[in-house]
Scaffold this active site. Structure first.
Site, PDB file in Angstrom:
ATOM      1  N   TYR A  53       0.842  -1.204   0.000  1.00 12.65           N
ATOM      2  CA  TYR A  53       0.000   0.000   0.000  1.00 12.65           C
ATOM      3  C   TYR A  53       0.872   1.248   0.000  1.00 12.65           C
ATOM      4  CZ  TYR A  53      -3.901   3.075   1.294  1.00 12.65           C
ATOM      5  OH  TYR A  53      -4.855   4.057   1.296  1.00 12.65           O
ATOM      6  N   HIS A 102      -9.594   1.015   4.787  1.00  9.48           N
ATOM      7  CA  HIS A 102      -8.373   0.575   4.106  1.00  9.48           C
ATOM      8  C   HIS A 102      -7.145   0.724   5.000  1.00  9.48           C
ATOM      9  CE1 HIS A 102      -9.685   0.888  -0.419  1.00  9.48           C
ATOM     10  NE2 HIS A 102     -10.406   0.036   0.268  1.00  9.48           N
ATOM     11  N   PHE A 132      -5.826   9.169  -2.943  1.00 10.39           N
ATOM     12  CA  PHE A 132      -4.608   8.733  -3.612  1.00 10.39           C
ATOM     13  C   PHE A 132      -4.214   7.395  -3.010  1.00 10.39           C
ATOM     14  CE2 PHE A 132      -0.156   7.895  -3.903  1.00 10.39           C
ATOM     15  CZ  PHE A 132       0.275   8.435  -5.098  1.00 10.39           C
ATOM     16  N   GLU A 133      -4.168   6.381  -3.845  1.00  4.87           N
ATOM     17  CA  GLU A 133      -3.674   5.069  -3.424  1.00  4.87           C
ATOM     18  C   GLU A 133      -2.943   4.421  -4.592  1.00  4.87           C
ATOM     19  OE1 GLU A 133      -6.883   3.215  -0.260  1.00  4.87           O
ATOM     20  OE2 GLU A 133      -7.384   3.108  -2.391  1.00  4.87           O
ATOM     21  N   ILE A 134      -1.798   3.859  -4.330  1.00  6.73           N
ATOM     22  CA  ILE A 134      -1.158   2.920  -5.251  1.00  6.73           C
ATOM     23  C   ILE A 134      -1.014   1.634  -4.452  1.00  6.73           C
ATOM     24  CG2 ILE A 134       0.877   2.369  -6.616  1.00  6.73           C
ATOM     25  CD1 ILE A 134       1.346   5.337  -6.997  1.00  6.73           C
TER      26      ILE A 134
END
Length: 436
Positions: A278, A372, A335-337
């Site tokens: 994450y 999350h 914003f998540e990668i």
């Protein structure tokens, strides 16, 4: 006085001249043959156009799995067949994903243009756009033209978006009314409650809330259910959508955000090669009235399923007292990668199902950001969560701007002083202490 030329002299001169012409002729022929041979060798070893790094394809409304089925053509060769070795760089099984509506078009165009210019024009990762209503032809046409990558547009299944039938609507309505009375606002820009909670002292907050509640009650009440639908979908369903199931990695993109810096490396491969799960850019506290029972539910889950908790977890990011209470810190999930296989794992599936059956997404207002964040912090190792400090990013009034060398090398357009990292309400210091 010149001597007269004899017939023998004239014959010798003619022979020499003829010989010179013949030599020049063969030298010219030899040079052309040599050049032709060089061109032939050059052609044999050149990379065919279809194996170039940037794929010149457009598959709007197509699923991305079709891209994986295409083969590469062998290099042209003469004589023995030379196996074709692709010189294209390694790519991750990844996509850029955005949840948007037709009326978000201008904000979508802005975000896509920036991310393409700063990153994806070099890497050509596909885009997936999801909507709870069908995308308009104009939306698809104007978005597709912004990129050379694959673009897919998907409809969210109704059962994954709307409030479930088993939710007690009377209880859910009372929960919504309670939050409205407390000033938790969900207008067209639902983040406005967080902005004013974070920036303003208590008295201006109260004045602002009173004004908005008095002047826009219909807007507030009409948007709260849709916002809960979105939080629930992002928490437990987006990674199951048929357009996303072919992929492992995703970069979540929102309309109307800013990307400030050039990114010259592949963050998906960076995550994959280092066993990360994450990645984030901004972290902050959740508003406590929206999740009053979330942490007690989490503690109950941990007690029932201790096998899912990583021994080297990030509890210290979530709690200042070893898990007794929640400090409200979360990674801002716009914003998540991240690795979708983590959301598809047994641990997270059990976790989401446990949360889902309580109804907390509707009886309260559990957001996908704390859901999350809690899962990533508890079910992964602390070294599997990554802070992308070199990616300049802004959503609403909150920005992360790289500092020093990274700001210069990234050609960042942001003001280094406009940086939420160590603001009073930032949770980054909680994350940094994990690695002290």
């Amino acid at each position: 006085m010149a001597l007269p030329l004899t017939p023998a002299h004239r014959r010798s001169i003619l022979i020499a001249f003829a010989t010179l012409l013949i030599v020049c002729y063969f030298m010219t022929i030899g040079h052309e043959d040599s050049y032709t041979s060089f061109k032939t060798l050059s052609t044999q070893w050149s990379i065919p156009k279809d194996s170039a790094v940037v794929l010149d394809v457009k598959q709007t409304n197509e699923t991305p799995s079709e891209l994986n089925s295409s083969g590469s053509k062998p290099s042209p060769s003469l004589g023995n067949v030379i196996p074709h070795v692709s010189l294209s760089p390694r790519r991750a099984n990844a996509t850029l994903v955005m949840l948007a509506r037709n009326n978000d078009l201008n904000g979508v165009i802005s975000s896509v243009e920036q991310l393409e210019a700063r990153f994806n024009r070099k890497f050509n990762y596909p885009w997936v756009f999801l909507n709870d209503e069908p995308f308009s032809t104009d939306f698809k046409r104007r978005v597709s033209v912004l990129t050379d990558a694959d673009v897919s547009f998907g409809l969210i299944p109704r059962e994954e978006w709307v409030q479930p039938d088993w939710i007690d609507e009377g209880r859910a309505q009372e929960g919504r009314n309670k939050l409205v009375r407390q000033g938790v606002i969900y207008g067209g820009k639902f983040i406005i409650d967080l902005i004013f909670f974070t920036i303003l002292p208590s008295k201006p907050q109260a004045v602002f809330r009173t004004y908005v509640l008095a002047t826009h009650p219909g807007t507030i009440l009409s948007s709260v259910v849709s916002y809960r639908n979105m939080c629930r979908f992002n928490s437990g369903f987006f990674f199951r959508h048929e357009l996303l199931t072919p992929y492992k990695w995703y970069w979540r993109v929102e309309p109307d955000v800013r990307y400030y810096c050039d990114l010259d490396y592949d963050p998906f491969l960076f995550m994959e090669d280092r066993d990360k799960v994450y990645g984030f850019t901004i972290s902050m506290p959740e508003w406590e009235p929206t999740i009053p029972s979330l942490w007690s539910t989490v503690k109950n889950f941990i007690a029932e399923y201790p096998q899912y908790v990583s021994p080297d977890n990030s509890m210290d990011f979530l709690s200042d007292n070893a898990g007794d209470s929640y400090n409200m810190c979360h990674f801002w999930s716009n914003f998540e990668i991240a690795d979708m296989d983590f959301w598809r794992s047994e641990a997270y599936t059990k976790f989401f199902e446990y949360l889902e059956k309580t109804g907390g997404f509707y009886y309260e207002r559990w957001g996908d950001a704390p859901v999350h964040s809690i899962a990533a912090a508890l079910f992964t190792r602390k070294d599997q969560i990554h802070f992308f400090k070199d990616i300049g990013y802004k959503h609403a009034e909150f920005a992360h701007c790289p500092q020093g060398k990274q700001w210069r090398e990234g050609h960042c357009s942001c003001d280094p002083n406009d940086n939420f990292d160590f603001a009073q309400n930032s949770c980054l210091r909680h994350f940094m202490r994990l690695h002290d």
